[in-house]
Scaffold this motif. Sequence first.
Motif, short mmCIF file in Angstrom:
data_model
loop_
_atom_site.label_atom_id
_atom_site.label_comp_id
_atom_site.label_asym_id
_atom_site.label_seq_id
_atom_site.Cartn_x
_atom_site.Cartn_y
_atom_site.Cartn_z
N GLY A 93 73.63 16.78 72.53
CA GLY A 93 72.78 17.89 72.15
C GLY A 93 73.59 19.05 71.59
N GLY A 94 72.98 19.83 70.71
CA GLY A 94 73.68 20.95 70.11
C GLY A 94 74.25 20.59 68.76
N GLU A 95 74.83 21.58 68.09
CA GLU A 95 75.37 21.41 66.75
C GLU A 95 76.86 21.73 66.73
OE1 GLU A 95 73.08 23.93 64.26
OE2 GLU A 95 71.25 22.74 64.43
N PHE A 96 77.58 21.11 65.80
CA PHE A 96 79.01 21.40 65.65
C PHE A 96 79.31 22.03 64.30
CE2 PHE A 96 78.41 16.98 64.28
CZ PHE A 96 78.96 17.02 63.01
N GLU A 97 78.30 22.27 63.46
CA GLU A 97 78.51 22.87 62.16
C GLU A 97 77.31 23.70 61.77
OE1 GLU A 97 78.63 20.26 58.84
OE2 GLU A 97 77.37 18.75 59.78
N ARG A 98 77.50 24.60 60.84
CA ARG A 98 76.42 25.47 60.38
C ARG A 98 75.47 24.75 59.44
NH1 ARG A 98 79.19 30.74 58.03
NH2 ARG A 98 76.99 31.22 57.60
N ALA A 99 75.93 23.68 58.83
CA ALA A 99 75.11 22.92 57.88
C ALA A 99 74.62 21.62 58.52
CB ALA A 99 75.91 22.63 56.62
N ALA A 100 73.99 21.74 59.67
CA ALA A 100 73.58 20.56 60.42
C ALA A 100 72.34 19.89 59.85
CB ALA A 100 73.33 20.93 61.88
N ASN A 101 71.54 20.61 59.08
CA ASN A 101 70.35 20.05 58.46
C ASN A 101 70.43 20.31 56.96
OD1 ASN A 101 68.43 19.37 60.91
ND2 ASN A 101 69.33 21.38 61.34
N ALA A 102 70.65 19.27 56.20
CA ALA A 102 70.88 19.44 54.77
C ALA A 102 69.87 18.65 53.95
CB ALA A 102 72.29 18.99 54.41
N GLN A 103 69.46 19.25 52.86
CA GLN A 103 68.61 18.58 51.88
C GLN A 103 69.17 18.88 50.50
OE1 GLN A 103 64.36 19.33 52.40
NE2 GLN A 103 64.74 19.94 54.52
N LEU A 127 72.78 19.92 44.67
CA LEU A 127 72.07 21.19 44.62
C LEU A 127 71.14 21.26 45.83
CD1 LEU A 127 71.18 21.32 40.82
CD2 LEU A 127 73.14 22.35 42.00
N PRO A 128 71.33 22.21 46.72
CA PRO A 128 70.52 22.25 47.95
C PRO A 128 69.07 22.61 47.67
CG PRO A 128 71.90 24.21 47.79
CD PRO A 128 72.32 23.30 46.67
N THR A 129 68.17 21.97 48.40
CA THR A 129 66.75 22.33 48.34
C THR A 129 66.34 23.15 49.54
OG1 THR A 129 66.12 20.26 49.44
CG2 THR A 129 66.22 20.25 47.03
N ASN A 130 67.30 23.44 50.45
CA ASN A 130 67.06 24.38 51.53
C ASN A 130 68.21 25.39 51.55
OD1 ASN A 130 68.98 22.54 52.37
ND2 ASN A 130 68.34 22.58 54.53
N THR A 131 68.02 26.51 52.17
CA THR A 131 68.98 27.62 52.08
C THR A 131 70.09 27.56 53.11
OG1 THR A 131 67.55 28.98 53.50
CG2 THR A 131 67.23 29.16 51.10
N SER A 132 70.11 26.56 53.97
CA SER A 132 71.10 26.51 55.05
C SER A 132 72.39 25.81 54.65
CB SER A 132 70.50 25.80 56.28
OG SER A 132 70.14 24.46 55.96
N VAL A 133 72.48 25.31 53.41
CA VAL A 133 73.68 24.61 52.96
C VAL A 133 74.08 25.14 51.59
CG1 VAL A 133 73.25 22.50 54.26
CG2 VAL A 133 72.25 22.77 51.99
N ALA A 134 75.33 24.83 51.20
CA ALA A 134 75.87 25.30 49.92
C ALA A 134 75.88 24.16 48.91
CB ALA A 134 77.28 25.85 50.12
#
Length: 314
Positions: free
Chosen positions: A121-131, A164-171
Amino acid sequence: VDGEYDPYIGLKLEHAVFGLSQDRMFHHAKFENHKDYSWKFRYLANSLSSETVKYSFLFKIKSDQDTYFYRIGNGYEKSERIFATYSSVFAGGEIEKTISRSAVLRLSTGLWKFQSGLLGGGEFERAANAQYFTSRFTLSDSKLIDYWKPAVDNYWSAYIETGLPTNTSVASYARINVQTMTRLPIYQNSGLSVGTRFEFLLSPNRELVPYFALPEIGAESGLRGYSKERFRDFALLAINFEYSFPIHERIDAFVLTDLAQTAARPSGLLHSSFYQSFGIGARLKKGDNPISVGIASCSEGFKLFSSIALGKAW
């Protein structure tokens, strides 16, 4: 032994399409254990206007709870790894055009979505959900290496991939990959194979690039004595050597040396010593689909490996 060698069961099926003799349909399923599986479907169709143009559709889904998070870079011990989860879905298409007797051009686009996190459980990175909407432009050799051809043989491939990301949580990112292999005959059907792989990834915000999107090296990806996906960073260089010799009409034995290094930037790849692995193996001659098995060692222990060359990747 490393303890991560997991046998798998796979099925690859190719058949003609009813009523369309030139079109082909491919199915690929792979099951490793109750936690890890992948499934691919691809429909490959010849253009009605030209035999040199092909279209295809690809759908791939994967779920993996036995992968590891090693952090980015080289300065971490294997014992510091953390169990992680990874799941992804990709749907897209590809146009392939033969532009000469020895070169093929491909344009692949699609939507890629994945999630990652810690096994407990939990995350290890800021970009854990990418599209992402991804595009890949590839130029490659139209043929594969013939491991038993008594003459010099070459293979090369290069591609540029953008995400090219379709959500704002990734670069966003751009990936450049160049691979080559040369097979040199030596003496009485023995030969030396030299392979190279250079890859790097550019992004305006490195902290928001997903960990599992970074170039990686380890195990079957080019550093066979180490665990799979052992090292990740934004730039990678790998060099592989194999000296093979026949031991049977359809079986070659080989000794190998793998060298690899990762760095934050391409300029740093030659500024430190390479990771090394050494090993032995055997390769079963089976047309364009040779099967290789063996064992390799490195500073972190021994590891069994196997690979099946399934022709052009799909």
